[in-house]
Each structure stands twice: as C-alpha cells, then as structure tokens.
Design a protein around this motif. Structure first.
Motif, PDB file in Angstrom:
ATOM      1  N   UNK A  26       0.854  -1.183   0.000  1.00 39.50           N
ATOM      2  CA  UNK A  26       0.000   0.000   0.000  1.00 39.50           C
ATOM      3  C   UNK A  26       0.895   1.239   0.000  1.00 39.50           C
ATOM      4  N   UNK A  27       0.617   2.172  -0.892  1.00 40.63           N
ATOM      5  CA  UNK A  27       1.439   3.378  -0.998  1.00 40.63           C
ATOM      6  C   UNK A  27       1.435   4.190   0.300  1.00 40.63           C
ATOM      7  N   UNK A  28       0.314   4.159   1.039  1.00 39.32           N
ATOM      8  CA  UNK A  28       0.199   4.982   2.246  1.00 39.32           C
ATOM      9  C   UNK A  28       1.035   4.445   3.404  1.00 39.32           C
ATOM     10  N   UNK A  29       1.339   3.177   3.393  1.00 37.48           N
ATOM     11  CA  UNK A  29       2.148   2.584   4.465  1.00 37.48           C
ATOM     12  C   UNK A  29       3.424   1.957   3.891  1.00 37.48           C
ATOM     13  N   UNK A  30       3.850   2.451   2.748  1.00 33.41           N
ATOM     14  CA  UNK A  30       4.937   1.815   1.999  1.00 33.41           C
ATOM     15  C   UNK A  30       6.216   1.682   2.821  1.00 33.41           C
ATOM     16  N   UNK A  31       6.727   2.778   3.345  1.00 31.11           N
ATOM     17  CA  UNK A  31       8.045   2.714   3.992  1.00 31.11           C
ATOM     18  C   UNK A  31       8.050   1.874   5.269  1.00 31.11           C
ATOM     19  N   UNK A  32       7.106   2.041   6.176  1.00 25.29           N
ATOM     20  CA  UNK A  32       7.153   1.183   7.380  1.00 25.29           C
ATOM     21  C   UNK A  32       6.998  -0.301   7.070  1.00 25.29           C
ATOM     22  N   UNK A  33       6.190  -0.639   6.069  1.00 23.79           N
ATOM     23  CA  UNK A  33       6.024  -2.062   5.733  1.00 23.79           C
ATOM     24  C   UNK A  33       7.244  -2.602   4.991  1.00 23.79           C
ATOM     25  N   UNK A  34       7.804  -1.806   4.099  1.00 28.24           N
ATOM     26  CA  UNK A  34       9.008  -2.239   3.393  1.00 28.24           C
ATOM     27  C   UNK A  34      10.181  -2.353   4.370  1.00 28.24           C
ATOM     28  N   UNK A  35      10.183  -1.500   5.384  1.00 29.62           N
ATOM     29  CA  UNK A  35      11.239  -1.578   6.406  1.00 29.62           C
ATOM     30  C   UNK A  35      11.202  -2.930   7.117  1.00 29.62           C
ATOM     31  N   UNK A  36      10.022  -3.490   7.295  1.00 27.10           N
ATOM     32  CA  UNK A  36       9.902  -4.832   7.877  1.00 27.10           C
ATOM     33  C   UNK A  36      10.653  -5.850   7.021  1.00 27.10           C
ATOM     34  N   UNK A  37      10.485  -5.720   5.719  1.00 35.65           N
ATOM     35  CA  UNK A  37      11.149  -6.642   4.788  1.00 35.65           C
ATOM     36  C   UNK A  37      12.660  -6.474   4.871  1.00 35.65           C
ATOM     37  N   UNK A  38      13.139  -5.231   4.865  1.00 31.43           N
ATOM     38  CA  UNK A  38      14.570  -4.972   4.864  1.00 31.43           C
ATOM     39  C   UNK A  38      15.245  -5.443   6.155  1.00 31.43           C
ATOM     40  N   UNK A  39      14.587  -5.219   7.288  1.00 26.51           N
ATOM     41  CA  UNK A  39      15.163  -5.664   8.564  1.00 26.51           C
ATOM     42  C   UNK A  39      15.227  -7.181   8.646  1.00 26.51           C
ATOM     43  N   UNK A  40      14.387  -7.819   7.913  1.00 28.75           N
ATOM     44  CA  UNK A  40      14.361  -9.282   7.897  1.00 28.75           C
ATOM     45  C   UNK A  40      15.390  -9.866   6.936  1.00 28.75           C
ATOM     46  N   UNK A  41      15.504  -9.290   5.747  1.00 25.76           N
ATOM     47  CA  UNK A  41      16.317  -9.880   4.695  1.00 25.76           C
ATOM     48  C   UNK A  41      17.774  -9.404   4.684  1.00 25.76           C
ATOM     49  N   UNK A  42      18.042  -8.215   5.202  1.00 32.87           N
ATOM     50  CA  UNK A  42      19.367  -7.629   5.046  1.00 32.87           C
ATOM     51  C   UNK A  42      20.180  -7.636   6.334  1.00 32.87           C
ATOM     52  N   UNK A  43      19.945  -8.589   7.194  1.00 31.39           N
ATOM     53  CA  UNK A  43      20.639  -8.676   8.483  1.00 31.39           C
ATOM     54  C   UNK A  43      22.152  -8.798   8.295  1.00 31.39           C
ATOM     55  N   UNK A  44      22.578  -9.607   7.321  1.00 34.98           N
ATOM     56  CA  UNK A  44      24.004  -9.839   7.146  1.00 34.98           C
ATOM     57  C   UNK A  44      24.539  -9.498   5.776  1.00 34.98           C
ATOM     58  N   UNK A  45      23.746  -8.856   4.935  1.00 32.86           N
ATOM     59  CA  UNK A  45      24.220  -8.462   3.616  1.00 32.86           C
ATOM     60  C   UNK A  45      24.469  -9.611   2.660  1.00 32.86           C
ATOM     61  N   UNK A  46      23.885 -10.782   2.939  1.00 33.22           N
ATOM     62  CA  UNK A  46      24.078 -11.929   2.046  1.00 33.22           C
ATOM     63  C   UNK A  46      23.202 -11.833   0.806  1.00 33.22           C
ATOM     64  N   UNK A  47      22.224 -10.908   0.825  1.00 30.76           N
ATOM     65  CA  UNK A  47      21.352 -10.712  -0.325  1.00 30.76           C
ATOM     66  C   UNK A  47      21.697  -9.414  -1.043  1.00 30.76           C
ATOM     67  N   UNK A  48      21.372  -9.376  -2.324  1.00 28.98           N
ATOM     68  CA  UNK A  48      21.438  -8.157  -3.115  1.00 28.98           C
ATOM     69  C   UNK A  48      20.032  -7.821  -3.592  1.00 28.98           C
ATOM     70  N   UNK A  49      19.435  -6.745  -3.097  1.00 26.41           N
ATOM     71  CA  UNK A  49      18.109  -6.363  -3.595  1.00 26.41           C
ATOM     72  C   UNK A  49      18.213  -5.733  -4.976  1.00 26.41           C
ATOM     73  N   UNK A  50      17.197  -5.973  -5.785  1.00 24.46           N
ATOM     74  CA  UNK A  50      17.184  -5.432  -7.143  1.00 24.46           C
ATOM     75  C   UNK A  50      15.742  -5.325  -7.623  1.00 24.46           C
TER      76      UNK A  50
END
Length: 236
Positions: A112-136
């Motif tokens: 949802x555009x209205x809650x985009x950043x806080x919800x996407x932040x959930x994804x980033x805190x989950x996936x980018x803990x150790x930098x083993x992924x490259x988002x694209x």
C-alpha cells in the motif's frame, strides 16, 4: 521468532549480532539500503515484493494484493552459509536465495502506498541482516497477464557467507542437522515444500531436496540425540 514485534523493536536484528560479527548490518545501514532501492524505483509504478521463500507463508509485512508470478532468469538456491537463525557456528546450515538461471515461480505482493516505507522496512530488517542478499528491481510476469517490476533478493556473490556448491547432495546433510533459535533448518525446507504445493508451484530443486531430507531424517535425528547426550554428560 519472526513477527512484527521482533522486527519493529530490533530484537530480530540484534539476535544475529554476535553470530555474524563483522558481517552484521546495523539499522542505519539497512535503512540506507532500503532508501537506495526506493530512489531507483520505477517511476509511477506500485511497489511489489517477490516472495519465493518464507515470505510466501509468513510475510509478516502488510500488503494489499497477492498474485502468483514468475521471475525469469533466476532460480532457487541454498547457497548462503547459515550460522544463525536456523543454524549455528558449530553446525551451520544453508539459507535460500536466488542465483542466475532458469526461472522461479512464487508470489508477487503489492504494498500500500500509504504505508509503503514502514512495511518495506519490515522486509529490509528481515532480509538484510548480514548483507548476504542483493536487492534489485526485476520484471515479474503475473498469472493474470500483467508484467510488473518487483523487488527481488538475490545472492550476493561477494558475501563471505556465499557458497558456490548448492547441489542437493552437498546441502542436504548440512540442512538435516542444523538448527538455531528460529528452529531447524530442515523445518524451513518442509514449510517451503508445503507452501509451494499449496500454491501448486513446482520446483524440481526444492522437491529433490525435500525428498533427500526425508531419507536423511532418521540418521539426522540420531545424530542430534547423540549430541545432546554428550553435552548433558559433559555438564554433569
């Protein structure tokens, strides 16, 4: 446990700090990575996240649309050495990512555009803990005929945790015996296999891995019982 509370208050991120050491990413670094991705967002397009692993059955973040989709050019791969979460430094397992080749079927989740950043932040805190992924950003073909640009998380070949041998025969014995604070590595594959079957998604690699783990299960269980007995005896 991966839930909204542990991702919001930093408990999930901090639980990896000791095990990952210098590979651990701070909240500031994670935030900078997310903002960089948003700066490269395709203009006038909604934000989709492509789910191909645990985001299928436990997305945690809120979204407003879910569509089956195919990501061309990338395949599932257990190519990340797992020393925390569902593994440990003593018994590392393998975490799944995407590597070049073939295609991957999964779910495209629109935020949802209205809650985009806080919800996407959930994804980033989950996936980018150790930098083993490259988002694209990558094109995903939805089942309803639309083609959308979605955020994908692929393997980072420069990560110290990256492994080139992702064959079933290599990774299955590691996954069979690895476990950590989030549960067993074997359970992850079981949940993934069940989720793919639920959505009628076929993946030869995952199916072969799940079958091999079933074959290894009795041996792995005996190994874990023996390990616990030795630990208890040593501490008595």
């Amino acid at each position: 446990m991966i839930n909204r509370d542990s991702l919001s208050d930093g408990a999930f991120l901090n639980s990896f700090k000791e095990a990952l050491g210098d590979e651990w990413w701070s909240e500031e670094r994670i935030e900078a990575s997310m903002q960089d991705m948003l700066a490269r967002r395709p203009p006038n397009q909604p934000v989709w996240v492509f789910a191909y692993g645990s985001l299928i059955w436990n997305p945690v973040f809120h979204f407003v649309e879910s569509q089956p989709g195919r990501l061309p050019g990338w395949r599932r791969s257990f190519c990340i050495r797992l020393r925390a979460g569902r593994g440990s430094p003593e018994h590392p397992g393998r975490m799944m990512s995407l590597v070049a080749g073939g295609h991957t079927d999964g779910l495209a989740l629109r935020l949802d555009e209205y809650t985009l950043e806080p919800e996407l932040r959930m994804v980033w805190r989950r996936e980018m803990v150790g930098g083993a992924y490259q988002p694209a950003w990558a094109p995903v073909q939805l089942e309803d005929g639309r083609c959308v640009e979605a955020i994908i998380f692929t393997a980072n070949p420069d990560s110290p945790m990256h492994e080139t041998d992702d064959s079933v025969e290599t990774v299955a014995p590691l996954i069979a015996t690895a476990h950590g604070v989030l549960g067993s590595n074997r359970e992850y594959v079981r949940l993934l296999d069940a989720a793919l079957k639920h959505y009628d998604i076929h993946d030869d690699y995952i199916q072969a891995l799940a079958q091999r783990l079933e074959q290894l299960a009795p041996q792995a269980d005996r190994t874990q019982v023996g390990s616990k007995t030795r630990v208890n005896t040593a501490g008595a």
